[in-house]
Design a protein around this motif. Structure first.
Motif, mmCIF file in Angstrom:
data_model
loop_
_atom_site.group_PDB
_atom_site.id
_atom_site.type_symbol
_atom_site.label_atom_id
_atom_site.label_comp_id
_atom_site.label_asym_id
_atom_site.label_seq_id
_atom_site.Cartn_x
_atom_site.Cartn_y
_atom_site.Cartn_z
ATOM 1 N N THR A 189 5.840 3.466 4.485
ATOM 2 C CA THR A 189 7.015 4.314 4.270
ATOM 3 C C THR A 189 8.323 3.522 4.303
ATOM 4 O OG1 THR A 189 7.146 4.798 6.643
ATOM 5 C CG2 THR A 189 5.845 6.309 5.270
ATOM 6 N N ARG A 192 0.855 -1.192 0.000
ATOM 7 C CA ARG A 192 0.000 0.000 0.000
ATOM 8 C C ARG A 192 0.888 1.238 0.000
ATOM 9 N NH1 ARG A 192 -2.913 -2.919 4.120
ATOM 10 N NH2 ARG A 192 -2.107 -1.500 5.735
ATOM 11 N N GLN A 214 0.756 3.756 1.684
ATOM 12 C CA GLN A 214 0.964 4.304 3.013
ATOM 13 C C GLN A 214 2.250 3.792 3.668
ATOM 14 O OE1 GLN A 214 -1.804 3.033 1.652
ATOM 15 N NE2 GLN A 214 -3.573 3.315 2.995
#
Length: 367
Positions: A339, A335, A337
């Motif tokens: 990091t 995803r 999101q």
């Protein structure tokens, strides 16, 4: 009483083991090196016997030189081999043997009055052996020994310098100049193949798990990091799976570690049969596996693992026929999101524990 664990964890003990392994490896490497030089020495000195013998006949040298020639050509190669084998440092002994070769070659060059063809053959043989064994510095050392012993031999024997070679000497020496480089190239080729195979095995050992043959954790995480960077750049669909064998400790305690190993191998084979060849399987821990399914959504990964669950229900272990293997699986798709690739791994880990808490033997997809 000293605790065994403390004793074996001492730095001095670990260093002693490391040194012992290093010495054993150095000894095997030295013996291999001496074996390669032995063949080249036997062939080269046997072939050089004939042109040198031809010059001894024409110059009417004494019988002592004949004894030296016979010993050098037919006995010295085997003595040199035995000397290297009996040494605690075969490589160093063989390097000394090569210096002896260079010195005696100079004696023959001086005795022959620097006769062009046999002298050239001797220098070619010594040069190839020493350059191939120790590089330029060792080659220069050996050639210096050859030149010095040739000068001493010229002085002590009173031989006259005569560069020109008779036709017989040409014909006796020419095959050596033609065939010895071919022999040396063949030996170098065999060594190169052996080194390439050794390198390939080391690469496998550094990336593969010894028991199952799948990737080890360190290399699998490298693949995961690369896949994460690829997904971050192109937003491709990739799913990772964390797989844990349920009640593995109980299997080990009840049936023994041999059956535990059978269970690990059986799970590995089921994964290999169910997944694509492009999917990357890694052994993540003792009873834990991890998979990268590139270009695969979570739904497809879930379907694949459902088939694995079904197959395991009917697959007995040879060492424990009544035992049925079960696995818990955590699935997580990439995803934006995330990091860091470890966040992706953490999501799969959370899904795995969700599967365990929900009763095991099931697959859960990260939310």
């Amino acid at each position: 009483m000293m605790n065994d664990e403390i004793y074996y964890n001492k730095q001095s003990i670990r260093e002693e083991w490391h040194d012992q392994l290093f010495l054993e490896d150095a000894y095997r490497s030295g013996i291999g090196f001496a074996r390669r030089v032995r063949l080249a020495r036997i062939v080269g000195l046997t072939a050089l016997f004939f042109p040198i013998a031809g010059i001894l006949v024409t110059h009417f040298h004494s019988g002592g030189w004949w004894l030296l020639l016979v010993g050098w050509a037919f006995i010295w190669p085997h003595l040199a081999w035995q000397r290297a084998c009996c040494s605690s440092e075969p490589h160093g002994s063989e390097m000394f043997n090569l210096k002896v070769d260079a010195t005696i070659a100079g004696v023959w060059i001086g005795l022959m009055g620097v006769n062009a063809m046999p002298s050239a053959a001797l220098i070619v043989m010594i040069g190839m052996n020493t350059m191939g064994s120790g590089g330029l510095r060792f080659f220069l050392t050996a050639i210096t020994l050859t030149l010095l012993s040739a000068l001493v031999s010229l002085q002590l024997t009173g031989s006259l310098i005569q560069f020109s070679s008779e036709p017989l000497e040409w014909w006796l020496t020419l095959p050596i100049l033609m065939l010895y480089p071919v022999l040396f190239a063949w030996l170098s080729h065999k060594t190169a193949i052996r080194l390439a195979e050794h390198k390939r095995r080391l690469q496998l050992m550094s990336t593969r798990d010894g028991m199952t043959g799948v990737y080890n954790r360190r290399h699998w995480e490298t693949l995961l990091r690369n896949e994460y960077e690829k997904c971050r750049r192109s937003h491709c669909q990739t799913t990772i799976l964390l797989i844990d064998i349920d009640h593995f400790k109980s299997i080990n305690d009840t049936w023994g570690h041999d059956v535990g190993d059978e269970a690990i191998i059986a799970i590995t084979r089921q994964l290999q049969m169910s997944l694509r060849s492009c999917d990357s399987i890694g052994r993540f821990g003792g009873d834990e596996f991890a998979v990268i399914m590139s270009g695969t959504p979570a739904e497809s990964a879930f379907t694949v693992m459902s088939r694995v669950h079904e197959r395991l229900t009917t697959m007995p272990l040879p060492g424990a026929p009544s035992e049925r293997l079960r696995i818990s699986v955590g699935v997580a798709s990439w995803r934006p999101q995330f990091t860091h690739y470890r966040e992706w791994l953490k999501a799969a880990d959370v899904a795995l524990y969700k599967a365990k808490n929900a009763g095991r033997g099931r697959t859960e997809v990260a939310a």
